[in-house]
Design a protein around this motif. Structure first.
Motif, PDB file in Angstrom:
ATOM      1  N   ALA A  65      11.249   0.261  -1.181  1.00 20.29           N
ATOM      2  CA  ALA A  65      10.385   0.497  -2.343  1.00 20.29           C
ATOM      3  C   ALA A  65       8.919   0.538  -1.927  1.00 20.29           C
ATOM      4  CB  ALA A  65      10.608  -0.583  -3.388  1.00 20.29           C
ATOM      5  N   ALA A  66       8.522  -0.303  -0.978  1.00 21.04           N
ATOM      6  CA  ALA A  66       7.149  -0.289  -0.507  1.00 21.04           C
ATOM      7  C   ALA A  66       6.846   1.011   0.225  1.00 21.04           C
ATOM      8  CB  ALA A  66       6.887  -1.481   0.410  1.00 21.04           C
ATOM      9  N   GLY A  67       7.807   1.499   0.979  1.00 21.70           N
ATOM     10  CA  GLY A  67       7.630   2.776   1.680  1.00 21.70           C
ATOM     11  C   GLY A  67       7.491   3.943   0.713  1.00 21.70           C
ATOM     12  N   ARG A  68       8.288   3.922  -0.355  1.00 28.11           N
ATOM     13  CA  ARG A  68       8.195   4.989  -1.362  1.00 28.11           C
ATOM     14  C   ARG A  68       6.863   4.913  -2.101  1.00 28.11           C
ATOM     15  NH1 ARG A  68      13.483   4.289  -4.722  1.00 28.11           N
ATOM     16  NH2 ARG A  68      13.291   2.268  -3.777  1.00 28.11           N
ATOM     17  N   ARG A  69       6.390   3.693  -2.319  1.00 25.74           N
ATOM     18  CA  ARG A  69       5.148   3.519  -3.078  1.00 25.74           C
ATOM     19  C   ARG A  69       3.946   4.006  -2.268  1.00 25.74           C
ATOM     20  NH1 ARG A  69       2.819  -1.936  -5.837  1.00 25.74           N
ATOM     21  NH2 ARG A  69       1.823  -0.865  -7.554  1.00 25.74           N
ATOM     22  N   ASN A  70       3.993   3.799  -0.947  1.00 23.98           N
ATOM     23  CA  ASN A  70       2.890   4.223  -0.097  1.00 23.98           C
ATOM     24  C   ASN A  70       3.005   5.679   0.313  1.00 23.98           C
ATOM     25  OD1 ASN A  70       1.735   1.680  -0.142  1.00 23.98           O
ATOM     26  ND2 ASN A  70       2.864   0.989   1.664  1.00 23.98           N
ATOM     27  N   GLY A  71       4.027   6.356  -0.149  1.00 22.82           N
ATOM     28  CA  GLY A  71       4.166   7.782   0.137  1.00 22.82           C
ATOM     29  C   GLY A  71       4.740   8.080   1.509  1.00 22.82           C
ATOM     30  N   GLN A  72       5.416   7.132   2.102  1.00 23.79           N
ATOM     31  CA  GLN A  72       5.992   7.363   3.436  1.00 23.79           C
ATOM     32  C   GLN A  72       7.377   7.918   3.336  1.00 23.79           C
ATOM     33  OE1 GLN A  72       5.706   3.582   5.371  1.00 23.79           O
ATOM     34  NE2 GLN A  72       3.539   3.842   5.774  1.00 23.79           N
TER      35      GLN A  72
END
Length: 72
Positions: A65-72
């Motif tokens: 979820a953190a990766g999706r939020r940062n656009g990675q």
């Protein structure tokens, strides 16, 4: 009727926000249950497997979820 659908969807969303997270937790519980009932795994070991497994699944979900939020 639309209001009822929206309320129902929101209530279900409180319990199942991430379908994969819920599915993995259910699968982990099923595997631990089978191991205790059919493979005679000690319940204490199954509890440790559940604890560690749930922590790993939660960590993986937060990382994704953190990766999706940062656009990675």
């Amino acid at each position: 009727m639309n209001l009822l659908k929206a309320v129902w969807k929101e209530a279900i969303g409180l319990f199942v926000d991430d379908e994969l997270l819920a599915g993995l937790c259910v699968a982990l519980i099923a595997v631990a249950t089978v191991a205790v009932l059919w493979l005679t795994m000690p319940p204490l070991v199954a509890g440790a497997v559940l604890l560690i497994g749930c922590i790993l699944i939660l960590g993986w979900s937060v990382g994704t979820a953190a990766g999706r939020r940062n656009g990675q």
